[in-house]
Design an enzyme around this catalytic site. Structure first.
Site, PDB file in Angstrom:
ATOM      1  N   VAL A 262       0.840  -1.202   0.000  1.00  0.00           N
ATOM      2  CA  VAL A 262       0.000   0.000   0.000  1.00  0.00           C
ATOM      3  C   VAL A 262       0.872   1.248   0.000  1.00  0.00           C
ATOM      4  O   VAL A 262       0.627   2.205  -0.759  1.00  0.00           O
ATOM      5  CB  VAL A 262      -0.962  -0.003   1.205  1.00  0.00           C
ATOM      6  CG1 VAL A 262      -1.678   1.339   1.340  1.00  0.00           C
ATOM      7  CG2 VAL A 262      -2.002  -1.118   1.057  1.00  0.00           C
TER       8      VAL A 262
ATOM      9  N   GLN B  10       2.409   1.775  -3.427  1.00  0.00           N
ATOM     10  CA  GLN B  10       1.426   2.252  -4.387  1.00  0.00           C
ATOM     11  C   GLN B  10       1.029   3.699  -4.114  1.00  0.00           C
ATOM     12  O   GLN B  10       0.858   4.492  -5.035  1.00  0.00           O
ATOM     13  CB  GLN B  10       0.185   1.353  -4.350  1.00  0.00           C
ATOM     14  CG  GLN B  10      -1.027   1.894  -5.105  1.00  0.00           C
ATOM     15  CD  GLN B  10      -0.752   2.141  -6.575  1.00  0.00           C
ATOM     16  OE1 GLN B  10       0.090   1.473  -7.183  1.00  0.00           O
ATOM     17  NE2 GLN B  10      -1.458   3.094  -7.161  1.00  0.00           N
ATOM     18  N   GLU B  11       0.878   4.048  -2.843  1.00  0.00           N
ATOM     19  CA  GLU B  11       0.368   5.372  -2.502  1.00  0.00           C
ATOM     20  C   GLU B  11       1.365   6.487  -2.791  1.00  0.00           C
ATOM     21  O   GLU B  11       0.988   7.545  -3.294  1.00  0.00           O
ATOM     22  CB  GLU B  11      -0.037   5.412  -1.023  1.00  0.00           C
ATOM     23  CG  GLU B  11      -1.289   4.628  -0.687  1.00  0.00           C
ATOM     24  CD  GLU B  11      -2.559   5.287  -1.217  1.00  0.00           C
ATOM     25  OE1 GLU B  11      -2.484   6.437  -1.704  1.00  0.00           O
ATOM     26  OE2 GLU B  11      -3.620   4.649  -1.148  1.00  0.00           O
ATOM     27  N   SER B  12       2.624   6.279  -2.461  1.00  0.00           N
ATOM     28  CA  SER B  12       3.571   7.393  -2.550  1.00  0.00           C
ATOM     29  C   SER B  12       4.901   7.053  -3.198  1.00  0.00           C
ATOM     30  O   SER B  12       5.705   7.964  -3.425  1.00  0.00           O
ATOM     31  CB  SER B  12       3.850   7.937  -1.143  1.00  0.00           C
ATOM     32  OG  SER B  12       4.591   6.981  -0.390  1.00  0.00           O
TER      33      SER B  12
ATOM     34  N   TYR C  59      -5.720   0.146  -8.872  1.00  0.00           N
ATOM     35  CA  TYR C  59      -5.086   0.229  -7.559  1.00  0.00           C
ATOM     36  C   TYR C  59      -5.078  -1.134  -6.880  1.00  0.00           C
ATOM     37  O   TYR C  59      -4.051  -1.584  -6.361  1.00  0.00           O
ATOM     38  CB  TYR C  59      -5.855   1.250  -6.720  1.00  0.00           C
ATOM     39  CG  TYR C  59      -5.358   1.453  -5.312  1.00  0.00           C
ATOM     40  CD1 TYR C  59      -4.491   2.503  -5.023  1.00  0.00           C
ATOM     41  CD2 TYR C  59      -5.778   0.644  -4.264  1.00  0.00           C
ATOM     42  CE1 TYR C  59      -4.043   2.716  -3.718  1.00  0.00           C
ATOM     43  CE2 TYR C  59      -5.332   0.849  -2.972  1.00  0.00           C
ATOM     44  CZ  TYR C  59      -4.467   1.885  -2.700  1.00  0.00           C
ATOM     45  OH  TYR C  59      -4.032   2.087  -1.412  1.00  0.00           O
TER      46      TYR C  59
END
Length: 509
Positions: free
Chosen positions: A348, A351-353, A459
């Site tokens: 996560v 993927q997020e940052s 996502y």
């Protein structure tokens, strides 16, 4: 003349005034711009533009605005009984707007008005394709009959995809096979459709052809590649090959003046300026030097730029560079605290940052795990029993990872202990995920494929694949993806039963 559907800057007003005074503004041009404005929902601009129209045309414009607000008014026979050059445009747009809210109601509205007016071929195709795209998740024979009856050309990829999805919802595998076969060749040969074609062939009893396609897709290190490997009991493609860049070439890149400036800005924690300088420094580098630059960024702990720079080269086999273990201790401590999967949290975060400490989205999400300030405050109070963080604290890795991990735990708890549903909720919100639960239990791969948001679908695929890769990076034998993909029931209370049924079926096989 080029027309725009939104209001232009005030600096353009003098030009428009001169152009209008010269007699160039005609009713036809006005209507063309009104059409563009209405297409993007700028009905106030449309009303403003209509001030130069005749009173009779202004009546029609108000009817159009009324349709925008309440598409069902298209059923009114009296209001649209007389002809107007834009009547069919207004009505067809009303049906498409209704389809955004309710595909089935849009279909009913279209079937009511289509025989009454001389819509042209383009209008009919546009409306019917739009309805199909909004019937994907609608069960029932009426919706499916309409989807099956609409003609689709090679260029209509979204409509091709929508009708395949409608067949997947019903697990109508013969139709899935036929519609995948109708895709343009370059699209049909993708790993995504190879996987779904194999699923269809397998369900239809053609095990040999299915296995060949699964084996083809399983060569990829991806969500579909891992799913395909699971179907045939094959190995995941997880080979790591370091980025080929010599120390000499890395040093050459490090000696570039712009790279030195970027490094100084990075050391000063002037992140925005550093990234801007780095992009400028690497803009004209050839592929080999870009690989060297990625290696240099990795060596200096600049993980986001290492990832993004290597991506420009199309080199995907350096798993250590592409999937860093930064903040591993923080992630492990928080994952253990909440009894959730360490690899999942890493995935996560990646993927997020992409490990960008100061990441900030257009929507206002902040930090490594991209938390909205309101969400962070709520999680701090409810899950961690601590003082809500200040906004600037969300850029601190320890605070952000603690809150992000707790939020994952919260989502998992609220959504039947399902990491799949929790991951979707982390991106789109739990309220949407509960609305997206199917009317009957679906295999998880189908449920994911049918998610209505492209962003959430992509996502979820990436996080699931990244979780496998991070398990490998953690030195573990990766959990098979199929073990994470429990069937998705219509009610969260049934999720435990669905998991148990999957486990029983697995044991029996």
């Amino acid at each position: 003349i080029w027309l725009h559907g939104k209001s232009r800057p005030r600096a353009c007003d003098p030009v428009f005034a001169v152009w209008t005074a010269a007699g160039h503004l005609s009713p036809d041009i006005t209507w063309q711009r009104i059409e563009k404005a209405m297409e993007v929902g700028e009905w106030r601009l449309a009303r403003y533009l209509g001030r130069t129209l005749t009173p009779a045309d202004q009546v029609w414009l108000e009817r159009w605005i009324s349709l925008y607000r309440a598409p069902v008014k298209a059923r009114g026979k009296a209001a649209f009984s007389t002809s107007h050059p834009y009547r069919e445009t207004m009505l067809s747009q009303a049906v498409r707007r209704q389809a955004r809210w309710d595909g089935l109601k849009a279909l009913e509205l279209w079937q009511d008005i289509k025989p009454r007016y001389p819509f042209n071929a383009d209008q009919i195709q546009h409306v019917e394709h739009y309805i199909v795209r909004n019937l994907v998740r609608t069960p029932g024979d009426e919706a499916y009959a309409f989807v099956r009856g609409v003609a689709v050309g090679d260029g209509d990829l979204k409509v091709h995809e929508a009708r395949i999805h409608a067949a997947l919802l019903r697990e109508d595998w013969p139709q899935v096979i036929r519609w995948i076969a109708a895709l343009p060749r370059d699209e049909r040969d993708s790993e995504r459709w190879a996987y779904w074609l194999a699923r269809g062939l397998e369900a239809n009893g053609d095990a040999v052809a299915a296995r060949a396609l699964y084996a083809q897709a399983a060569r990829e290190r991806s969500y579909y590649g891992f799913l395909a490997a699971d179907r045939i009991g094959g190995d995941y493609q997880l080979e790591h090959v370091e980025t080929p860049a010599t120390a000499e070439l890395v040093n050459q890149v490090a000696d570039l003046d712009a790279v030195k400036r970027a490094a100084e800005l990075f050391a000063l924690e002037r992140w925005v300026d550093a990234r801007r300088e780095w992009r400028w420094a690497t803009a004209d580098l050839d592929t080999q030097k870009l690989k060297a630059a990625a290696k240099l960024a990795e060596q200096r702990g600049w993980h986001d730029q290492a990832i993004f720079t290597l991506a420009k080269t199309g080199y995907w086999d350096d798993l250590e560079l592409r999937f860093p273990m930064a903040y591993a201790d923080l992630v492990e401590a928080n994952a253990n605290l909440h009894d959730i999967d360490i690899a999942w949290v890493c995935a996560v975060l990646r993927q997020e940052s992409a490990f960008m400490d100061d990441a900030r989205s257009h929507a206002g999400a902040m930090g490594l795990m991209q938390l909205m300030p309101a969400t962070a405050r709520s999680v701090a109070r409810q899950m961690l029993k601590r003082k809500p963080p200040r906004r600037k604290e969300l850029f601190e890795p320890d605070t952000n990872i603690a809150l992000g991990s707790a939020y994952l735990k919260q989502m998992k708890g609220e959504l039947g202990d399902s990491a799949v549903l929790a991951t979707a909720a982390y991106n789109a919100g739990p309220h949407r995920v509960t609305r997206w639960l199917p009317e009957r239990t679906l295999p998880a791969d189908i449920w994911i494929e049918l998610l209505p948001f492209d962003e959430t679908r992509g996502y979820l695929r990436r996080v699931l694949a990244y979780t496998v890769i991070y398990e490998k990076r953690l030195g573990r034998t990766p959990t098979r993806l199929q073990a994470r993909l429990h069937p998705v029931p219509p009610d969260l209370g049934l999720l435990g039963s669905a998991k148990a049924a999957q486990q029983t079926a697995k044991s029996a096989s």
